[in-house]
Scaffold this active site. Structure first.
Site, PDB file in Angstrom:
ATOM      1  CE  LYS A   1      23.360 -80.656 -71.668  1.00 38.86           C
ATOM      2  NZ  LYS A   1      22.023 -80.021 -71.823  1.00 38.86           N
TER       3      LYS A   1
ATOM      4  CB  SER B   1      20.012 -81.537 -68.822  1.00 37.68           C
ATOM      5  OG  SER B   1      20.169 -80.864 -70.061  1.00 37.68           O
TER       6      SER B   1
ATOM      7  CB  SER C   1      18.763 -78.106 -70.604  1.00 40.68           C
ATOM      8  OG  SER C   1      17.882 -79.084 -70.115  1.00 40.68           O
TER       9      SER C   1
END
Ligand SMILES: [Zn+2]
Lengths: 514, 516
Positions: free
Chosen positions: A83, A158, A182
């Site tokens: 990420k 997210s 997330s």
């Protein structure tokens, strides 16, 4: 892709075994993923950066070492996506924000160092809501990521980029970060597995902070065992993170071999079911409960009465901490610098203000303003102070619940993936998608989401969440692995819910979604 | 006319004595102390003074995305020791807090500090005043925090950010551990308030030095003082009267960065005179920060400050609480040095110095070096004579510390031994010292190399005495007549004859024996 055996569709365990037995090389495996990224990322926008050279160099190194007979870590040569919230030395890291566009960290996050130590080729950096603020990845400054199940749908957030990459076989494993769901919610809406470890179980050093007391790094995968393997690579004490737990990583890999549920007490949190949960979500949840019961687990109902305040507390604590954590993005030392318009020789403060105005998106600004307000003198006690009290009450609710049950379960998200653009005008509606995942972050306990099937009404995947007491991460892996096996038996085929996902093809984005 | 407008010009002041006839001054001092830990408060960067700009930095102290702090355990121990030495309570459990505000030299745009949970609180420091009395200054708190970077504003007249062409920031200082020590309002000092302020900072500096927790060089900014001053109407009979203490405190100003002992006293005095003028005119004091100007001896208006300055403090979520065990606190208490004032009194007694001599020693900052010199075998008198005499003068001329001249306590002890053994007289000892200062070796080596030694051969001395008596019959007659003090003239000539290498006492003895 159905005729030749596609390396990208193996599990991480199968990849590791194939590499170990010499069936294929890491370069072949990594190249297969890079090829697929090249083909499909223009459609999915799961990756913001692809490090072709770096990934292949690591792969070649692993192959050479293996050829030389060197003993290698279990996942050596298995590629991974990270990420874009974790700092990677030499690879741009943006946290999905315009303000960090082009910033190249001079150092690696501890988890990135651990991936390198494990000799895992890093494919690239995945898309995310700006500074991890969002549940849809629509709030990335670099465009939304699309859900491989339906390109008009959000992949969750997210960490939508990581989950979409794993779901679309662009990477077998990915790193996520979970502040209010997330990792787990994107896992649920993309038909993949995501785990948020106990707070402090994985180092946050070098991971760009959203809300320090809530953030936790964890694995994204397609199976519970794959997630556990990655968890053990990244987990464990880090002297660079004061909040990191100084104890061995819970035995999650060992736990993921479990298939036995007899006598296990599984608690259903009444506040996290029923009203507000989509029919198909509830139906798949009920089905899983029945499977668990049939396998010998004792199902109990537990109540966590303070969960109803969780959302309110979360949206005070998160913005408060975020408003302070994001203060450093001021254009003085790094990041986007924009001079104020029409000002002859602007002051430092004016440059800070204009740069922050240009660099941050609306959702980020919204939360900075909320947090700044909540921490202000005269409001602190009423907002931040009260929210911390709620947090304590929620932790007590969990303590009481874990006296009655070994693990707790709920649907991971109340709905399947919503349409891109649907909730942009209504932040509250988006926030509600995290209603079931937020309590774990407030209490610091671990949670794991795994696919429980697809909803009848829209054919989209549904996730079930398993929560365990702090530092008892192995429990959720043990129950998750057992349930995963029961579901696989029921579903047949490869046993993966992803069998039912349509194949992503290039040029498949509908006009509506553009 | 508002106070704000007046402050742009030279402001009215009232004479100090006159001000004290109408007002009772109340002071409050905030002292920031840079600790001398090898590494910074929250990262492993070095803390050495004078390194090239931005060479002692890392992701943590630069506030890079993702970086996290880790508390320096030595800094916490220093904070606890300072707290204990200031007779404070030590918190069982306390947290760091973020003080949020934007400033270009603060990398994270928040300072990691402590807010409502300081590591040490409720203490006092007894300070000695010039007349030998002691004044107790109550301590509110001592808390841990990190320093900011250092800005240099280039271009523009003032050296301040306003009007500068550009600014340079050195982050070497960012993250250096600081302890902020805050007094309670200092009441009851009356006209001696400015002196108390100076004496307090001086005593605090001595204490920190004795604790060895800071370099305590005010000129290098290791110790930085902010002085709060307010006046209230005079009441009752004296500054410590119940009536006076019952009068509510007036509005205060905070004069920032008063960075020498003398300035602390002067700035406090100036603010008292300025406040008095404002209050006399019927206006009220504006709560603000003030800048101290060493050259002109005045303060000027800084920025308005109010209790409502909103730093949006909240507990630092990236750090775990500091919770020293009681056992550890007691272990640290056992490491505390003898309080400096007590130590001074003890040493003065042991060394037999008069009050005046002791003050010279203190002013020369020579207590430690004299202690070492005596320990090395010199007499206290000789140690004092050298370190506060010739050597102090030389150090002063060279603009260096007396301990940086290259002369060690062992040198002094050796030299004193040579004098006491009768090998050297005072003038020869001074010549030897020249050699030591010139790097020619130890006193013994210098004496040998230069051939400096009192002549022990009585024959040579006697011959010289006879020669001088013969050459000065008038003087010899005076001595024969009983004017013994005239012998001094002959001794001088004998010494000259012997080229200084004679024992003057012995020469005198011989002269008197021959003429009386
Ligand atoms: Zn540093």
């Amino acid at each position: 892709m159905t005729t030749a055996p596609d390396l990208t569709h193996l599990t991480a365990v199968q990849m590791a075994d194939g590499l170990a037995s010499g069936e294929f090389t890491s370069v072949e495996l990594t190249q297969a993923h890079l090829d697929r990224i090249t083909a499909l990322n223009p459609v999915l926008n799961a990756f913001l950066q692809v490090d072709i050279d770096g990934a292949l160099a690591t792969a070649a190194d692993v192959d050479a070492r293996r050829a030389a007979g060197e003993e290698l870590p279990r996942l050596a040569g298995v590629p991974i996506a990270v990420k874009d919230i974790a700092c990677t030395q030499g690879i741009p890291t943006t946290a999905g924000s315009r303000t960090l566009e082009g910033w190249i960290p001079p150092y690696d996050a501890t988890i990135v160092t651990r991936l390198k130590d494990a000799r895992m080729p890093i494919l690239g950096k995945t898309n995310m809501d700006e500074f991890a603020m969002g549940s849809s990845t629509e709030h990335s400054a670099f465009g939304p990521t699309r859900n491989p199940w339906n390109l008009d749908r959000i992949p969750g957030g997210s960490g939508g980029g990581s989950s979409a990459a794993v779901a679309a076989f662009l990477a077998p494993l990915a790193i996520g970060s979970d502040t209010g769901g997330s990792i787990r919610q994107p896992g649920a809406v993309t038909g993949t597995v995501g785990a948020k470890p106990t707070y402090g179980g994985v180092s946050r050093y070098g991971v760009i902070a959203l809300a320090s007391s809530l953030d936790q790094i964890g694995p994204c995968a397609r199976t519970v065992t794959d997630a556990a393997l990655l968890h053990e690579v990244i987990g464990g004490h880090d002297p660079m993170d004061s909040t990191s737990i100084d104890a061995p990583v819970p035995p999650v890999v060992e736990a993921s071999a479990n298939r036995d549920l007899t006598g296990l007490r599984i608690g259903i949190v009444t506040e996290l079911t029923g009203e507000g949960y989509q029919d198909g979500v509830q139906a798949r949840f009920d089905e899983s409960v029945q499977l668990l019961r049939d396998a010998g687990a004792e199902i109990v109902e537990v109540s966590c009465p303070h969960f109803r305040y969780a959302m309110a507390a979360y949206y005070l604590i998160l913005p408060s901490e975020a408003s302070s954590n994001l203060a450093r993005y001021d254009a003085m030392r790094y990041g986007l610098r924009v001079a104020p318009e029409g000002v002859e020789s602007p002051s430092a403060e004016q440059v800070m203000a204009s740069s922050r105005d240009a660099g941050f998106g609306d959702e980020v600004k919204r939360r900075i303003i909320l947090g700044t307000y909540a921490l202000s003198s005269g409001y602190y006690d009423a907002y931040y102070g009260q929210a911390q009290k709620v947090r304590t009450l929620i932790a007590r609710d969990f303590e009481a619940a874990f006296e009655q049950a070994d693990v707790l379960i709920s649907p991971t998200a109340p709905t399947t993936a919503f349409k891109i653009g649907d909730k942009l005008e209504d932040p509250m509606a988006m926030y509600l998608n995290d209603i079931a995942t937020i309590p774990a972050n407030l209490a610091g306990i671990p949670g794991l989401s795994l696919p429980s099937g697809v909803a009848d009404e829209d054919g989209l995947p549904v996730g079930i969440q398993i929560l365990a007491p702090a530092t008892q991460d192995q429990r959720m892996y043990a129950v998750g692995a057992a349930l995963e096996a029961l579901l696989a038996q029921q579903w047949g085929g490869s046993g993966s819910v992803l069998d039912r996902a349509p194949e992503v093809t290039t040029g498949a984005v509908s006009e509506e979604a553009k | 006319m508002s106070t704000q407008a007046r402050s742009a010009h030279s402001e009215d002041v009232v004479g100090y004595d006159e001000a004290l006839t109408r007002y009772d001054p109340v002071l409050g001092l905030e002292v920031h102390v840079e600790l001398n830990t090898a590494t910074k408060m929250f990262c492993g960067c070095a803390t050495g003074f004078g390194a090239d700009p931005n060479t002692q930095v890392c992701p943590v102290c630069l506030g890079l995305p993702g970086a996290l702090p880790v508390v320096n355990a030595t800094a916490v121990e220093s904070a606890i020791r300072i707290g204990l030495a200031l007779n404070c309570q030590i918190a069982d459990w306390c947290r760091f807090a973020r003080k949020n505000y934007f400033y270009p030299d603060m990398p994270k745009n928040f300072q990691t500090s402590q807010y409502d949970e300081p590591i040490a609180f409720d203490g006092y420091l007894d300070v000695d005043l010039d007349d030998g009395t002691t004044f107790r200054v109550e301590i509110e708190r001592a808390h841990m925090e990190e320093d900011t970077g250092k800005s240099t504003h280039v271009g523009g007249a003032t050296g301040r950010i306003h009007g500068a062409e550009y600014s340079l920031v050195d982050f070497n200082r960012a993250g250096i551990p600081l302890i902020e020590i805050v007094t309670k309002p200092i009441t009851g000092a009356g006209e001696r308030a400015p002196e108390v302020a100076r004496a307090y900072v001086s005593a605090l500096r001595d204490l920190l030095k004795a604790l060895a927790v800071s370099e305590v060089r005010m000129e290098q900014g290791n110790v930085r003082c902010d002085a709060n001053v307010s006046l209230r109407a005079k009441a009752g009979d004296g500054a410590t009267s119940a009536e006076q203490l019952a009068v509510p405190l007036g509005t205060r100003t905070e004069t920032k960065n008063v960075n020498s002992l003398r300035s602390v006293e002067r700035a406090a005095r100036y603010e008292i005179c300025r406040h008095a003028a404002v209050l006399d005119s019927g206006a009220s004091i504006l709560q603000e920060t003030r800048h101290w100007h060493e050259d002109t001896g005045v303060t000027t208006s800084g920025r308005p400050k109010s209790d409502a300055d909103d730093y949006r403090y909240f507990p630092e979520p990236d750090l775990v609480p500091v919770a020293p065990t009681r056992e550890r606190v007691e272990e640290l208490r056992a490491t505390l040095p003898e309080p400096p004032a007590q130590r001074r009194k003890r040493l003065q007694g042991e060394w037999g110095y008069s009050d005046l001599e002791m003050r010279d020693v203190l002013n020369a900052g020579a207590v430690e070096v004299i202690e070492e010199t005596v320990a090395a075998g010199a007499t206290p008198a000789a140690a004092r004579k050298w370190w506060t005499g010739d050597l102090a003068r030389r150090a002063n001329e060279a603009g260096t510390a007396v301990t940086d001249l290259g002369v060690t306590p062992a040198h002094i002890a050796e030299l004193d031994g040579l004098v006491r053994d009768g090998r050297l007289n005072d003038s020869m000892a001074r010549q030897v010292m020249e050699g030591v200062l010139a790097g020619e070796g130890t006193p013994m080596e210098v004496a040998d190399a230069r051939g400096l030694e009192l002549v022990q051969d009585d024959g040579a001395l006697e011959a010289a005495v006879d020669k001088v008596i013969e050459a000065n019959p008038d003087v010899a007659d005076k001595i024969r007549d009983g004017k013994v003090q005239a012998a001094g003239a002959l001794i001088g000539q004998v010494m000259k004859e012997m080229r200084g290498q004679a024992d003057a006492a012995k020469a005198r003895e011989l002269i008197l024996a021959k003429l009386t």
